[in-house]
Design a protein around this motif. Structure first.
Motif, short mmCIF file in Angstrom:
data_model
loop_
_atom_site.label_atom_id
_atom_site.label_comp_id
_atom_site.label_asym_id
_atom_site.label_seq_id
_atom_site.Cartn_x
_atom_site.Cartn_y
_atom_site.Cartn_z
N GLN A 154 0.37 6.37 -6.95
CA GLN A 154 -0.97 6.90 -7.26
C GLN A 154 -1.14 8.34 -6.82
O GLN A 154 -1.96 9.07 -7.40
CB GLN A 154 -2.04 6.01 -6.59
N SER A 155 -0.41 8.77 -5.81
CA SER A 155 -0.55 10.15 -5.32
C SER A 155 0.43 11.11 -6.00
O SER A 155 0.52 12.27 -5.59
CB SER A 155 -0.32 10.19 -3.81
N ASP A 156 1.15 10.62 -7.00
CA ASP A 156 2.13 11.46 -7.72
C ASP A 156 3.15 12.05 -6.77
O ASP A 156 3.60 13.21 -6.93
CB ASP A 156 1.43 12.58 -8.50
N ASP A 160 0.82 -1.20 0.00
CA ASP A 160 0.00 0.00 0.00
C ASP A 160 0.86 1.26 0.00
O ASP A 160 0.51 2.26 -0.64
CB ASP A 160 -0.93 0.01 1.21
N ARG A 195 2.14 -0.15 -10.70
CA ARG A 195 1.29 0.17 -11.84
C ARG A 195 1.03 1.68 -11.93
O ARG A 195 0.60 2.30 -10.98
CB ARG A 195 -0.03 -0.59 -11.73
N GLY A 196 1.32 2.24 -13.10
CA GLY A 196 1.13 3.67 -13.32
C GLY A 196 2.36 4.50 -13.08
O GLY A 196 2.32 5.72 -13.30
N SER A 232 2.36 1.55 -3.69
CA SER A 232 1.34 1.94 -4.66
C SER A 232 0.79 3.33 -4.35
O SER A 232 0.43 4.09 -5.26
CB SER A 232 0.20 0.91 -4.69
N GLY A 233 0.75 3.69 -3.06
CA GLY A 233 0.30 5.02 -2.68
C GLY A 233 1.22 6.11 -3.18
O GLY A 233 0.78 7.18 -3.61
#
Length: 555
Positions: free
Chosen positions: A89-91, A82, A118-119, A85-86
């Protein structure tokens, strides 16, 4: 201990490299740095960092200038996954920073690692498996071919998983774990087999990490191993050789420096050397060693004290007072002859028209890491400089006086003992407000309003309205200034005798709606020390609140 340890232990063999070149080399450029504080360092902590601390640490690493950061082991559990990935995802990852994750050579673990990223704009996936004889024989009960196949299979999964996310700029790292105790020819064979799968290019080379997983020999032997590998690996222009020294023999820094002289491109380590057993190599020491040789490490340690506080808060490990460059005592001279030489050195330095640093006993100008000489020579008498004060400064903009830090640390320790759990930033803030009567209605001496005037003799007159145990009282007092007027009023109206010992104030840098803070240290009628803290948009009002806070403690 054995009288003849040779019955139980054997000397590590030399590397057959009679024409070694590294002893005549010098370090002329900093390496690619990788911080593994959030992975290797974190897994070595008694209490691993939670998400809040990992994020604080990550942000500090970015500020220092780390461009490659190993952020975790995503397959280890939900907390790690988490967090990683956080970040994505939070740039939270700057465009010039590449994060790295670690995975063993197993399909499910590798797939989980890619999923956590991912991303991401760019990322490094770090694959490893142990290759040395002891691990092959004892841990895995496998032969060379079996071990090499584990690496090859993992590399194929890396290749295939990366192809599923083409928008990310993927980089790969492979570690023949336990390289330092493995046969050089076998490490080479496994690494080249991995390269056959991943097909690195000069523009996107593979990182081959050659760890001293257990430091088992003198650092010159590690340098020989690195030079041998660099000479013999094919397509050297498609490979970045990375070092990951541990410190089992206490020579991790030397091993890294000699390894760089032997041709390594990259160094992996932790700030202040945290890590398994005796730790990873210390990036602070390595970087500052370069700095004091006139070579920029391209890392910013100009606020070393703040970096130390952060590391201590996040790791819950103290930085040793004698730690090179960063320890609170390393620039301090206790000997009179040492102090005299340093003072004369400073005077000579100021008189010269030569910027080259040359002061006895000080290989580094303390000002370069955020200290001045007066602060340095007094650092041995300061206390309470740990993570608690750092959190209040970072989150609330409060710069506590040193003696107040020590006073408040006792309250925090009592809270920790009572709660039997880790205290977070909000716990510390709530404890501070309760201890110094901030942000709530005190039972005694709540300020309603006040005004100040000047008498004909030049003294100052304080006139105020105070809510005391639910009753509003008008009080007044006279003194040389506002604070002494408040003290006089309290003594006349309530019989609370205070003697102000120290006072300080500052503008606040953020964190609350108040813009100024005041701190007052007093002694009461019994000679006991009491502290008061006040905050307000107006610094004068903050000072009044601070005195009333102290009076409430004394009453």
């Amino acid at each position: 201990m054995l009288t003849d340890p040779s019955r139980k232990y054997t000397a590590f063999p030399q590397v057959d490299l009679p024409d070694r070149e590294w002893p005549s080399k010098t370090i002329t450029a900093p390496p690619r740095w990788l911080s593994t504080d959030l992975r290797d360092g974190n897994q070595a902590l008694i209490d691993p960092m939670d998400a809040e601390k990992k994020r604080r640490f990550f942000d500090m690493l970015v500020k220092i200038g780390l461009k490659e950061i190993e952020v975790g082991f995503p397959s280890a559990g939900a907390t790690e996954f988490d967090f990683i990935s956080g970040l994505v995802q939070s740039d939270a990852i700057p465009d010039d920073v590449t994060v790295q994750v670690l995975t063993q050579s197993r399909r499910d673990l590798i797939e989980k690692s890619f999923e956590s990223l991912r991303g991401a704009r760019a990322a490094i996936v770090h694959l490893y498996n142990a290759v040395s004889p002891a691990w092959r024989r004892i841990v895995f009960q496998m032969d060379r071919q079996d071990i090499k196949q584990i690496a090859v299979d993992g590399a194929k999964i890396l290749r295939d998983e990366a192809a599923k996310q083409p928008d990310t700029e993927w980089h790969f790292e492979y570690s023949p774990e336990t390289f330092s105790t493995a046969e050089l020819d076998f490490s080479l064979e496994v690494c080249e087999a991995v390269m056959d799968v991943l097909q690195p290019t000069p523009d996107r080379p593979i990182i081959l990490n050659l760890p001293a997983t257990v430091e088992a020999a003198t650092p010159n032997i590690y340098a020989d191993q690195i030079e041998w590998f660099g000479r013999n690996i094919r397509d050297r222009d498609r490979v970045a050789i990375s070092l990951h020294p541990h410190n089992d023999r206490g020579t991790g820094v030397a091993a890294a420096e000699l390894g760089m002289m032997a041709g390594a491109d990259r160094v992996e380590g932790c700030l202040f050397g945290n890590g398994e057993r005796t730790g990873n190599v210390c990036l602070v020491t390595l970087g500052m060693n370069m700095y004091t040789q006139g070579l920029s490490p391209r890392l910013d340690f100009s606020d070393m004290e703040r970096i130390v506080k952060m590391a201590e808060y996040c790791n819950q490990l103290p930085v040793h007072p004698r730690h090179p460059y960063a320890g609170e005592l390393v620039h301090t001279a206790f000997s009179g002859s040492h102090q005299d030489a340093i003072k004369k050195g400073f005077a000579a330095q100021a008189a010269r028209n030569d910027e080259i640093w040359d002061v006895p006993y000080l290989p580094l100008d303390p000002r370069d890491i955020g200290l001045d000489y007066e602060a340095v020579i007094r650092v041995n008498s300061q206390s309470g400089k740990g993570g608690v004060a750092w959190v209040l400064e970072q989150d609330k903009g409060l710069k506590l006086p040193k003696r107040l830090q020590a006073h408040f640390s006792r309250a925090v320790q009592e809270l920790a003992d009572r709660s039997s759990r880790e205290l977070n930033a909000d716990d510390i803030w709530q404890a501070f407000k309760a201890e110094y009567r901030i942000g709530r209605t005190p039972k005694r001496f709540r300020l309603v309003d006040y005004e100040e005037s000047r008498a004909s003799d030049g003294t100052r007159i304080f006139t105020g309205k105070i809510l005391d145990q639910g009753t509003e009282r008008s009080i007044s007092g006279r003194g040389n200034g506002l604070i002494s007027g408040v003290v006089s009023a309290l003594a006349d109206s309530f019989g609370v005798a205070l003697d102000v010992v120290n006072y300080s104030e500052h503008a606040m840098t953020g964190g609350t709606d108040a813009r100024a803070a005041a701190y007052v240290e007093c002694t009461d009628a019994n000679g006991e020390t009491v502290w008061g803290v006040g905050m307000d948009e107006d610094i004068a009002t903050a000072s009044v609140r601070a005195v009333l806070s102290a009076a409430s403690a004394a009453a």
